[in-house]
Design an enzyme around this catalytic site. Structure first.
Site, short mmCIF file in Angstrom:
data_model
loop_
_atom_site.label_atom_id
_atom_site.label_comp_id
_atom_site.label_asym_id
_atom_site.label_seq_id
_atom_site.Cartn_x
_atom_site.Cartn_y
_atom_site.Cartn_z
N TRP A 26 18.17 45.57 50.22
CA TRP A 26 18.20 45.62 48.75
C TRP A 26 18.49 47.07 48.34
CZ3 TRP A 26 13.55 46.40 45.18
CH2 TRP A 26 13.87 46.06 43.85
N ASP A 69 8.21 43.33 53.07
CA ASP A 69 8.56 43.01 51.69
C ASP A 69 8.62 41.48 51.56
OD1 ASP A 69 9.49 42.82 49.13
OD2 ASP A 69 11.18 44.19 49.38
N LYS A 120 9.83 35.72 41.14
CA LYS A 120 10.69 34.54 41.37
C LYS A 120 9.86 33.28 41.50
CE LYS A 120 13.00 38.26 42.61
NZ LYS A 120 14.16 38.96 42.17
C1 LMR Z 1 17.97 41.23 42.98
O1 LMR Z 1 18.10 41.75 44.09
O2 LMR Z 1 18.92 40.77 42.33
C2 LMR Z 1 16.60 41.11 42.39
O3 LMR Z 1 15.65 41.62 43.28
C3 LMR Z 1 16.50 41.71 41.05
C4 LMR Z 1 16.59 43.19 41.04
O4 LMR Z 1 15.73 43.80 40.42
O5 LMR Z 1 17.50 43.75 41.63
#
Ligand code: LMR
Length: 399
Positions: free
Chosen positions: A132, A212, A247
């Site tokens: 992420w 996570d 979520k």
């Molecule tokens: C995502 O990866 O789209 C979600 O976790 C929302 C975000 O805050 O990025």
């Protein structure tokens, strides 16, 4: 003299920026597969019934809006810790594990990052490549040295061997971030065998796992998704876990999550919690209460909990069905095999393997929004539009 004249503009957040671009797009056929938000068949992100009922109770029964404590709402943290670690968790039973309420899963990550930087100085953190994007910036912003271990290979497939080889070479004592389930952005999850092998390396290198856990209930089910977290909590005395209710409770904008700590004994846990409370005080003082009160009411009431679990299960099944539906819709275009991984991946996201150029064409020519890395939020799809999506994917895949 201007104080601000020399301040330069930085690019906006790539994921949140997509939300804005999508909203501004006037094409009636537009499709938002960007930000990780669940959508129903009508394209809406619903508020679960269980949440609505819990909120109504709060309106009727809440007596104060005074601050919650530094670790948050005690009922919320107790029930959430059980949801994550299991009601029969030895660490909870021995009072050497507990949760601190945070503003969303991102708040939990930031609290963990500052805790590592402050209380475990010199430890680097290792992230999957890819991960992420906010993991990258958030840990760097806390001053941690960020490194990477491989996760997918050049053919866009999970590469456990490469991951294990890299983990086995990490500096002893460093922190390794693992995605409990529904890996973001790839959607590729480790098998139970893979998790055992990762655990062995973690033990051998004396690494500190930070797990996570942002998508509990969206992979294979609420309990199944917690399997690896619970394995690690049973096998390792020390562990950090970040949990999000965005979520699975549909509480995105309420910003509700938690940082769970498992320590060797209850004395050490108290020491760590004193540090967390002090760090949190400087970050957000005390956490926002509303989302925690909702989750606490749901998890503490067997009827509301059962309703919420069935609503979560329908969301999970819908996303799993959309995955298979998309692979099927790609079949007539001769692309089912190329994109078969979409059916294997878990959770909201799929690393499609589409190139940044193909993603750009999808957006410019068809108003279909994906993250530039090729990540698609499958939960943003609508079953009635799978053929349309498959058609435009086929167009941008043509040489
Ligand atoms: C995502 O990866 O789209 C979600 O976790 C929302 C975000 O805050 O990025």
């Amino acid at each position: 003299m201007s104080h601000f004249a020399q301040i330069v503009r930085v690019p906006g957040d790539p994921i949140l920026g997509l939300m804005e671009a999508y909203r501004a797009d006037t094409n009636p056929d537009k499709l938002d597969l960007g930000v990780g938000v669940y959508k129903d068949a009508q394209g809406l992100t619903p508020i679960p019934q269980a949440v609505k009922l819990a909120e109504q109770r709060l309106v009727d029964q809440q007596t104060t809006k005074s601050y919650v404590g530094g670790h948050g709402d005690p009922l919320f943290t107790a029930r959430l810790a059980e949801l994550v670690l299991g009601e029969d968790s030895p660490a909870l039973g021995e009072q050497r594990a507990a949760a601190t309420q945070t503003p969303g899963g991102t708040g939990a990550l930031r609290l963990a990052a500052d805790f590592i930087a402050h209380s475990l100085p010199g430890r680097g953190i290792w992230l999957s490549d890819p991960t992420w994007p906010i993991h990258e910036t958030l840990f760097a912003a806390a001053g941690l040295k960020v490194g990477h271990y491989p996760y997918v290979n050049a053919d866009n497939r999970l590469d456990v061997e490469a991951m294990l080889t890299a983990l086995a070479q990490l500096p002893r004592g460093d922190v390794v971030l693992l995605h409990a389930c529904c890996h973001n952005p790839t959607g590729f999850d480790l098998s139970q065998d893979d998790w055992y092998r990762v655990l062995e390396v973690v033990k051998a290198r004396e690494l500190l796992p930070l797990i996570d856990f942002a998508y509990q209930g969206f992979g294979d089910g609420l309990e199944q998704d917690a399997w690896a977290v619970r394995l690690f909590a049973k096998q390792l005395p020390e562990l950090l876990i970040t949990s999000s209710c965005s979520k699975n409770f549909g509480l995105y904008r309420e910003r509700i999550g938690a940082l769970l700590v498992c320590a060797s004994n209850s004395e050490q846990l108290l020491n760590i919690r004193s540090q967390l409370a002090s760090i949190a005080r400087n970050l957000w003082s005390t956490p926002p209460a509303h989302g925690a009160a909702i989750v606490a009411s749901i998890l503490n009431d067997s009827e509301l909990k059962a309703l919420w679990m069935s609503e979560l299960e329908s969301m999970r099944q819908r996303v799993a069905g959309l995955r298979l539906g998309l692979v099927e819709a790609l079949q007539p275009h001769g692309l089912a095999e190329r994109f078969a991984h979409i059916g294997v991946q878990r959770g909201m996201f799929s690393y499609t393997g589409l190139s940044p150029q193909q993603v750009q064409r999808l957006r410019d020519e068809h108003s279909v929004y994906l993250v530039g890395s090729g990540r698609a939020n499958v939960a943003g799809l609508d079953a009635s539009r799978l053929d349309q999506l498959a058609g435009v994917i086929a167009q941008v895949c043509q040489p």
